[in-house]
Write a protein that holds these residues in place. Sequence first.
Motif, PDB file in Angstrom:
ATOM      1  N   ASP A 153       0.816  -1.229   0.000  1.00 15.26           N
ATOM      2  CA  ASP A 153       0.000   0.000   0.000  1.00 15.26           C
ATOM      3  C   ASP A 153       0.842   1.269   0.000  1.00 15.26           C
ATOM      4  O   ASP A 153       0.315   2.367   0.148  1.00 15.26           O
ATOM      5  N   GLY A 154       2.152   1.144  -0.175  1.00 17.28           N
ATOM      6  CA  GLY A 154       3.013   2.322  -0.278  1.00 17.28           C
ATOM      7  C   GLY A 154       3.903   2.497   0.932  1.00 17.28           C
ATOM      8  O   GLY A 154       3.600   2.005   2.023  1.00 17.28           O
ATOM      9  N   TYR A 155       5.021   3.220   0.745  1.00 16.38           N
ATOM     10  CA  TYR A 155       5.934   3.507   1.859  1.00 16.38           C
ATOM     11  C   TYR A 155       5.209   4.310   2.928  1.00 16.38           C
ATOM     12  O   TYR A 155       4.425   5.217   2.601  1.00 16.38           O
ATOM     13  N   LYS A 207       2.869   7.708   2.671  1.00 10.96           N
ATOM     14  CA  LYS A 207       1.483   7.784   3.170  1.00 10.96           C
ATOM     15  C   LYS A 207       1.338   8.908   4.198  1.00 10.96           C
ATOM     16  O   LYS A 207       0.310   9.577   4.262  1.00 10.96           O
ATOM     17  N   GLU A 208       2.409   9.121   4.955  1.00  7.80           N
ATOM     18  CA  GLU A 208       2.422  10.246   5.913  1.00  7.80           C
ATOM     19  C   GLU A 208       2.291  11.568   5.144  1.00  7.80           C
ATOM     20  O   GLU A 208       1.518  12.452   5.528  1.00  7.80           O
ATOM     21  N   ALA A 209       3.073  11.697   4.063  1.00  5.39           N
ATOM     22  CA  ALA A 209       3.016  12.921   3.250  1.00  5.39           C
ATOM     23  C   ALA A 209       1.611  13.092   2.667  1.00  5.39           C
ATOM     24  O   ALA A 209       1.065  14.209   2.611  1.00  5.39           O
ATOM     25  N   VAL A 268      -1.527   3.567  -1.836  1.00  8.40           N
ATOM     26  CA  VAL A 268      -0.841   4.126  -3.005  1.00  8.40           C
ATOM     27  C   VAL A 268      -0.872   3.078  -4.118  1.00  8.40           C
ATOM     28  O   VAL A 268      -0.643   1.891  -3.856  1.00  8.40           O
ATOM     29  N   SER A 269      -1.164   3.518  -5.330  1.00  6.76           N
ATOM     30  CA  SER A 269      -1.293   2.568  -6.440  1.00  6.76           C
ATOM     31  C   SER A 269      -0.577   3.068  -7.686  1.00  6.76           C
ATOM     32  O   SER A 269      -0.058   4.179  -7.706  1.00  6.76           O
ATOM     33  N   THR A 270      -0.606   2.237  -8.721  1.00 11.04           N
ATOM     34  CA  THR A 270       0.047   2.571  -9.985  1.00 11.04           C
ATOM     35  C   THR A 270      -0.874   3.468 -10.814  1.00 11.04           C
ATOM     36  O   THR A 270      -1.479   3.037 -11.788  1.00 11.04           O
TER      37      THR A 270
END
Length: 394
Positions: A69-71, A75-77, A97-99
Amino acid sequence: MKNHLSDRINSMSTSATLAMAAKARELKSEGKDIIGLSLGEPDFNIPEFIKEAAKEAIDQNYSSYSPVDGYADLKEAIANKFKRDNGLTYGLSQIVVSTGAKQSLANVAMVMLNDGDEVILPAPYWVSYSDIVKLAGGVPVEVPTSIDTDFKMTPEQLEKAITPKTKMMWFSSPCNPSGSVYSREELEGLAAVLRNHPDIFVVSDEIYEHINFKGSHVSIANIDGMYDRTVTVNGVSKAFAMTGWRIGYIGGPEWIARACNKFQGQITSGANAIAQRATIAAINAPVSSIKYMIDEFHKRRDLVLELLGEIEGFNLNVPEGAFYVFPDISSFFGKTINGTEINNASDFSLYLLENANVATVTGEAFGNKNCIRISYAASEKELREAIARIKAVL
Ligand code: PMP
Ligand code: GLU
């Protein structure tokens, strides 16, 4: 030969935006002087500070799989961005987070829809919504709007479209293809209808959020009662000119995010690691760092409206965001121009491609038969030349 492909793919249409862009590219490679106004893609270079972040990420060996689902720091940003720009509080477990936002949308459709579930799409809608919904077994229910209501769905229209099978409503604001921007009052009107139907969810596609000439973007998740039933979709393709880097994301209820994470884990895994690192720099930057692009789009919008306004038969609204105009050209239907019969928007768009060497997209791909979409994400020189050619062949 027997068709061995699945019914699923056989019943899917090809993306009209990508198909038109491919056709324009092909004609160009054959030596034709094509001006491509079909693809919604900023013509700016990626800001330097984003490129630097990507180079650093390569040097720092971000070369392994990222979390699906992303770093966490990306995700914090994103969580900070949602708070800063949208007044929305999403915890990290609510973000995926995805492509590209396209995958974010497909994830949501796949995890939310059962066969026969209806999805309300105010038309015109972005080209891929209906096929993504259908792929997931859903049934798109188009709600036609017209230039008279600035291509926006009214609360009455929404109420009328709802049936016991309605599961979701998907829309974009600023809208691709019409450029329309829903105001807070307009969103409140839609939310008031949805409050009486607590099982309907909303996908709010806000990828053009920053390309807004009105200056006030409102997220529907921010309206009373909507937060727990809205998936907010966004990405960096448009605002940061990062279309090829393929990063999109959602914020939404945790149970939906968890399901998207599970689904993505079986289909693609985490998005490209270097692009994710670069996205941290993009999203953390103040919105003022991309203002030069927004100002330029604003100038071009005014230019395009002025020049197209001089062509008889073009009926235009004033798009308040994104980088498209969506003129109603139905006054040409039933006419023959230079020997070509124009009976619909596809005929018109093809006529422009073949006679003016200008690539546009038929409104039919967006669920509107009377319009064509013209992207003004092109240089002023190209826009002037393209519209002069259009005028000449009409
Ligand atoms: N939603 C809308 C309204 C768009 O115009 C686009 C453009 N491709 C997308 C989603 C998908 O964007 P991405 O490049 O992030 O997949
Ligand atoms: N969103 C852009 C468009 O509408 C890019 C093309 C696509 O992804 O379909 O033209």
